[in-house]
Design a protein around this motif. Structure first.
Motif, PDB file in Angstrom:
ATOM      1  N   GLN A  64       0.852  -1.185   0.000  1.00  0.00           N
ATOM      2  CA  GLN A  64       0.000   0.000   0.000  1.00  0.00           C
ATOM      3  C   GLN A  64       0.886   1.232   0.000  1.00  0.00           C
ATOM      4  O   GLN A  64       1.866   1.291   0.735  1.00  0.00           O
ATOM      5  N   TYR A 138      -7.118  -1.903   5.258  1.00  0.00           N
ATOM      6  CA  TYR A 138      -6.978  -1.944   3.811  1.00  0.00           C
ATOM      7  C   TYR A 138      -7.542  -0.667   3.205  1.00  0.00           C
ATOM      8  O   TYR A 138      -8.658  -0.251   3.513  1.00  0.00           O
ATOM      9  N   SER A 142      -4.924   3.024  -2.138  1.00  0.00           N
ATOM     10  CA  SER A 142      -3.474   2.973  -1.938  1.00  0.00           C
ATOM     11  C   SER A 142      -2.868   1.649  -2.409  1.00  0.00           C
ATOM     12  O   SER A 142      -1.652   1.480  -2.367  1.00  0.00           O
ATOM     13  N   ALA A 143      -3.724   0.718  -2.834  1.00  0.00           N
ATOM     14  CA  ALA A 143      -3.244  -0.599  -3.255  1.00  0.00           C
ATOM     15  C   ALA A 143      -2.331  -0.490  -4.460  1.00  0.00           C
ATOM     16  O   ALA A 143      -2.619   0.239  -5.415  1.00  0.00           O
ATOM     17  N   SER A 185       5.437   1.297   2.598  1.00  0.00           N
ATOM     18  CA  SER A 185       4.221   0.537   2.360  1.00  0.00           C
ATOM     19  C   SER A 185       4.361  -0.964   2.349  1.00  0.00           C
ATOM     20  O   SER A 185       5.434  -1.493   2.367  1.00  0.00           O
ATOM     21  N   GLN A 187       0.970  -4.191   1.447  1.00  0.00           N
ATOM     22  CA  GLN A 187      -0.479  -4.409   1.420  1.00  0.00           C
ATOM     23  C   GLN A 187      -0.889  -5.845   1.704  1.00  0.00           C
ATOM     24  O   GLN A 187      -0.159  -6.751   1.397  1.00  0.00           O
TER      25      GLN A 187
END
Length: 190
Positions: A64, A138, A142-143, A185, A187
């Motif tokens: 992310q 989540y 931003s994924a 980041s 994810q």
């Protein structure tokens, strides 16, 4: 719990120290005090689980973008996986380097992955169930991700890929990504 360094700053593998008797076994998988003593995250606001039906299934490499970077504590609670983290922290001496470890229900290992890393895994068994403790909710906006087979990174996957999502096939190579995207980041893997 045992905390083992991986050769990349901030990445750890934890191992259980089970107590066994005639009933079976008991082990801690998380202790906020011990994690804090190692300078690691202790607040995990999201817990997630995935199941990969076939061995060879590949998920990742995901992260992310800031400000939604995540710390993850990953374990395999059924079957086995080859779990991978790639350092994407700008300015890191190990930028673009990766580490991988087998996580299984049998070995009880966990992989601690700080923000700023891409994460992915390949199932080594059918019906592998992976559990994640995640420090940040989540955030779909931003994924992001990078290619699992990026030759500049050179991850050695242990099996031929038997299943992978179209989304994971569409991620760019690291050299074609904006380094600012990953600065802090990582994810959850779906």
């Amino acid at each position: 719990m045992k905390f083992m360094e991986t050769g990349i700053d901030g990445l750890f593998v934890t191992e259980q120290e089970p107590f066994t008797d005639e009933r079976g076994a008991f082990a801690r998988t998380f202790c906020a005090r011990e994690f804090a003593e190692h300078g690691l995250e202790t607040q995990f606001v999201q817990h997630s689980r995935s199941m990969s039906k076939r061995k060879g299934t590949l998920r990742g490499l995901h992260f992310q973008r800031p400000p939604d970077g995540e710390v993850k504590l990953v374990s395999c609670v059924s079957g086995a996986i080859w779990d991978v983290a790639v350092d994407l922290r700008s300015g890191s001496q190990s930028y673009g380097h990766w580490r991988a470890f087998e996580l299984s229900a049998e070995n009880g290992r966990q992989f601690y992955i700080p923000a700023g890393f891409a994460h992915g895994f390949q199932s080594l068994t059918d019906h592998a169930v992976t559990h994640y403790l995640i420090s940040c909710a989540y955030a779909p906006g931003s994924a992001n991700g990078i290619r699992f087979d990026d030759s500049d990174i050179g991850i050695t996957w242990p099996r031929p890929v038997t299943a992978i999502s179209e989304k994971d096939l569409s991620w760019p190579r690291l050299c074609d990504s904006d380094p600012a995207d990953a600065a802090q980041s990582a994810q959850p893997v779906f």
